[in-house]
Design a protein around this motif. Sequence first.
Motif, PDB file in Angstrom:
ATOM      1  N   THR A   1       0.842  -1.178   0.000  1.00  0.00           N
ATOM      2  CA  THR A   1       0.000   0.000   0.000  1.00  0.00           C
ATOM      3  C   THR A   1       0.886   1.241   0.000  1.00  0.00           C
TER       4      THR A   1
ATOM      5  N   SER B   1      -2.804  -2.022  -3.132  1.00  0.00           N
ATOM      6  CA  SER B   1      -3.992  -1.222  -2.825  1.00  0.00           C
ATOM      7  C   SER B   1      -3.567   0.151  -2.311  1.00  0.00           C
TER       8      SER B   1
ATOM      9  N   SER C   1      -4.880   0.367  -6.363  1.00  0.00           N
ATOM     10  CA  SER C   1      -4.272  -0.195  -7.564  1.00  0.00           C
ATOM     11  C   SER C   1      -3.626   0.881  -8.422  1.00  0.00           C
TER      12      SER C   1
ATOM     13  N   SER D   1     -11.420  -5.234  -0.321  1.00  0.00           N
ATOM     14  CA  SER D   1     -11.458  -5.877  -1.635  1.00  0.00           C
ATOM     15  C   SER D   1     -12.648  -6.804  -1.799  1.00  0.00           C
TER      16      SER D   1
ATOM     17  N   VAL E   1      -9.701   0.145  -3.455  1.00  0.00           N
ATOM     18  CA  VAL E   1      -9.547  -0.605  -2.201  1.00  0.00           C
ATOM     19  C   VAL E   1      -8.696   0.241  -1.272  1.00  0.00           C
TER      20      VAL E   1
ATOM     21  N   VAL F   1      -6.964  -2.838   3.154  1.00  0.00           N
ATOM     22  CA  VAL F   1      -5.980  -3.400   2.225  1.00  0.00           C
ATOM     23  C   VAL F   1      -5.690  -4.863   2.532  1.00  0.00           C
TER      24      VAL F   1
END
Length: 381
Positions: free
Chosen positions: A75, A97, A99, A193, A245, A292
């Motif tokens: 992340t 995350s 993306s 997600s 996400v 995440v």
Amino acid sequence: MSTPLFSSPFTLGILGGGQLGKMMLYTTRKWDIATYVMDKDDTAPAFEGCTVFFEGDIMDYQAVMEFGEQVDVLTIEIENVNVQALQDLEDKGIAVSPSARVLNLIRNKAVQKQFYLDSNIPTAPFQIHEQPILNHGKDYPFIWKSAEGGYDGKGVKVIRQESDLTDLPQVECIYEDMIDFKLELAVIVARNSSGDMKTYPVVEMEFHPEANQVEYVVCPARIDDAVSEKARAIALEVSAAYDHVGLLAVEMFLTKNGDILVNEVAPRPHNSGHYSIEGSVTDQFEQHVRCVLDLPLGNTDSTVAAVMVNLVGEEGHTGNVIYDGIEDILAMPGVTPHIYGKKQTRPFRKMGHVTVVDKDVAVAREIAAKVKDRIKVVAED
């Protein structure tokens, strides 16, 4: 079957070692989740709290690739990262995350604004230009924004006359209508997600008139329920459009005629959610980790009214930092300072924040003003 994240070889990676990364580590340390952090500055705030710190430039393709290949989930704590590396890591099966697709829609403000237009999301009228040559026929006053690189009030300027366009960077930019707004609001949306989504309460943001930085965040916003419901519904609409996400902080203008316009978004923990550490059942940093890692989302309700006060470097002060007056504010009711760990201050640099809680938001706001008046971020003589 329990998720094999806790006290296990599983590793979460964070690109960026600033204060947002540091505050994410409050949760990973609490849950004993191994966390790697990469930043080019080995004195970055998150240096001491992570499991392993990697010194490297998060804009460098090879550095991001080598770092990302060592973690299970990756992340960010800032959007200025090498997005191509993130895309290639995703192609290799690393969970990233937010993306690369989402970051590509957000990190360039011109692309972000066009996305709102294409998605029928209400936003201020704008023009996109390759560079700020004259006014392109735009009526004064208007807002100039750099398409890339703007952060913490940088890359934004009010253009009131032609001379204001001189000395601007010759880069892609936005000319945006100057909105006669009543309030600036924000809503943080959390999405994991699995697609579960929750919103935090609407907050009200008060900005420094010169630095264009948030000075205060007030939760709950001092608006009626109908406006609050409308703001949260628009934030959910924005979140659904991005299909992200993690956290998405949605900043908005409430106009004087009651319209709500989306200003911009941030796909990470955000200034507008700092109050949540003391003011919410689940703070935004824990919530981002939950998102995440695809864990159940936490309760976003407030437990008490809260006001966040930004601590930034005083004008005219550069050097080793001193928090003048911190002992005084610690004696005030409901006051909690958060010091980010940056050793050097400079004018308007974010150095920390203070949360003020009270059962009455008006009282909390009054105490916050006293906090702002008493504590000063200065440099040693």
